[in-house]
Write an enzyme that holds these catalytic residues in place. Structure first.
Site, short mmCIF file in Angstrom:
data_model
loop_
_atom_site.label_atom_id
_atom_site.label_comp_id
_atom_site.label_asym_id
_atom_site.label_seq_id
_atom_site.Cartn_x
_atom_site.Cartn_y
_atom_site.Cartn_z
N SER A 64 8.34 -5.03 6.51
CA SER A 64 8.00 -3.67 6.94
C SER A 64 7.93 -3.52 8.45
CB SER A 64 6.65 -3.27 6.35
OG SER A 64 5.64 -4.20 6.72
N GLU B 236 -7.08 10.95 6.45
CA GLU B 236 -8.32 10.16 6.54
C GLU B 236 -8.24 9.08 7.61
OE1 GLU B 236 -9.13 8.70 2.66
OE2 GLU B 236 -9.48 10.70 1.81
N HIS C 106 1.20 -2.72 11.08
CA HIS C 106 2.35 -1.83 11.20
C HIS C 106 2.27 -1.01 12.48
CE1 HIS C 106 1.95 -2.71 6.85
NE2 HIS C 106 3.25 -2.93 7.00
#
Length: 239
Positions: A9, A183, A190
């Protein structure tokens, strides 16, 4: 000439649904010439380790497409560390290195050139990657390949920024700042666009330095790759 990216990722392409999460692979092409000589094919995917990337047929897919004169960028470590997950975890000086060899074999068997990267640092520098960066480095050097050492370089960059400023690089922000994350987010792995751009600049600098690389299997090929990088500096990245 194609540059295939195999990774997790931290390098994957993201879309609007996960903004501001941004992979280094999204930013890296902007540091290369844009005259049509280079095409990036980003196969990095969230959550993948060397083990799961291979098991899911993703390396096989690259094998079917990669050709002589292409490059294969290999960036893993974050998820190979997850030894509690038998579908992803690999021992650094065991299956992990064996899998890196499989990536190299796919490139070499088609006349392409592999290039190995250590994983980027987490913002929390105490959460190290253990032996995985060293395992990548040792494997590559023993096999005659250079290494793009993102782990050391990004850790130093984060250390210099300090705790507060480094939050701007990562998906670490309070509630209400981004629509996709009402939130907020507490994610030290990341990257946001600024972090992806800066870390891509760091990677590009190290790739550009391959022009001075010696004692590898592909000196000329790495020098040619280096020549396609737009010169920049990590301290003043262009993105």
């Amino acid at each position: 000439m194609n540059i295939f990216i195999a990774g997790d990722s931290t390098f994957q392409d993201n879309d609007d649904s996960t903004y501001p999460q941004t992979g280094i692979g999204q930013r890296l092409p902007s540091f290369f010439v844009s005259d049509g000589r280079v095409r990036f094919i980003n196969r990095a995917r969230n959550g993948r380790s060397t083990k799961s990337f291979i098991a899911e047929g993703r390396l096989e897919s690259i094998r079917k497409e990669i050709c002589a004169g292409d490059y294969l960028f290999v960036i893993f470590g974050h998820n190979d560390e997850k030894l509690y997950d038998p579908s992803r975890g690999t021992e650094p000086y065991g299956e992990f290195i064996e899998n890196l060899q499989l990536f190299a074999d796919v490139a070499e068997s088609h006349g392409a050139v592999p290039l190995f990267f250590t994983p980027i640092t987490r913002r929390n520098l105490s959460q190290t990657h253990g032996l995985y960066p060293a395992a990548i480095t040792d494997f590559a050097k023993a096999s005659g390949y250079p290494v793009i050492d993102l782990y050391t370089a990004t850790a130093e960059y984060v250390r210099q920024l300090g705790d507060t400023e480094s939050k701007k690089l990562y998906m670490n922000f309070p509630p209400g700042e981004y629509a996709n994350y009402p939130e907020g987010r507490q994610d030290d792995t990341h990257l946001r666009p600024e972090g992806a751009g800066i870390f891509a600049a760091i990677a590009a600098e190290q790739i550009a330095a391959l022009s001075a690389c010696r004692y590898t299997k592909h000196d000329q090929s790495y020098a040619e790759l280096a020549g396609l990088v737009i010169k920049t500096t990590a301290g003043n990245p262009v993105f």
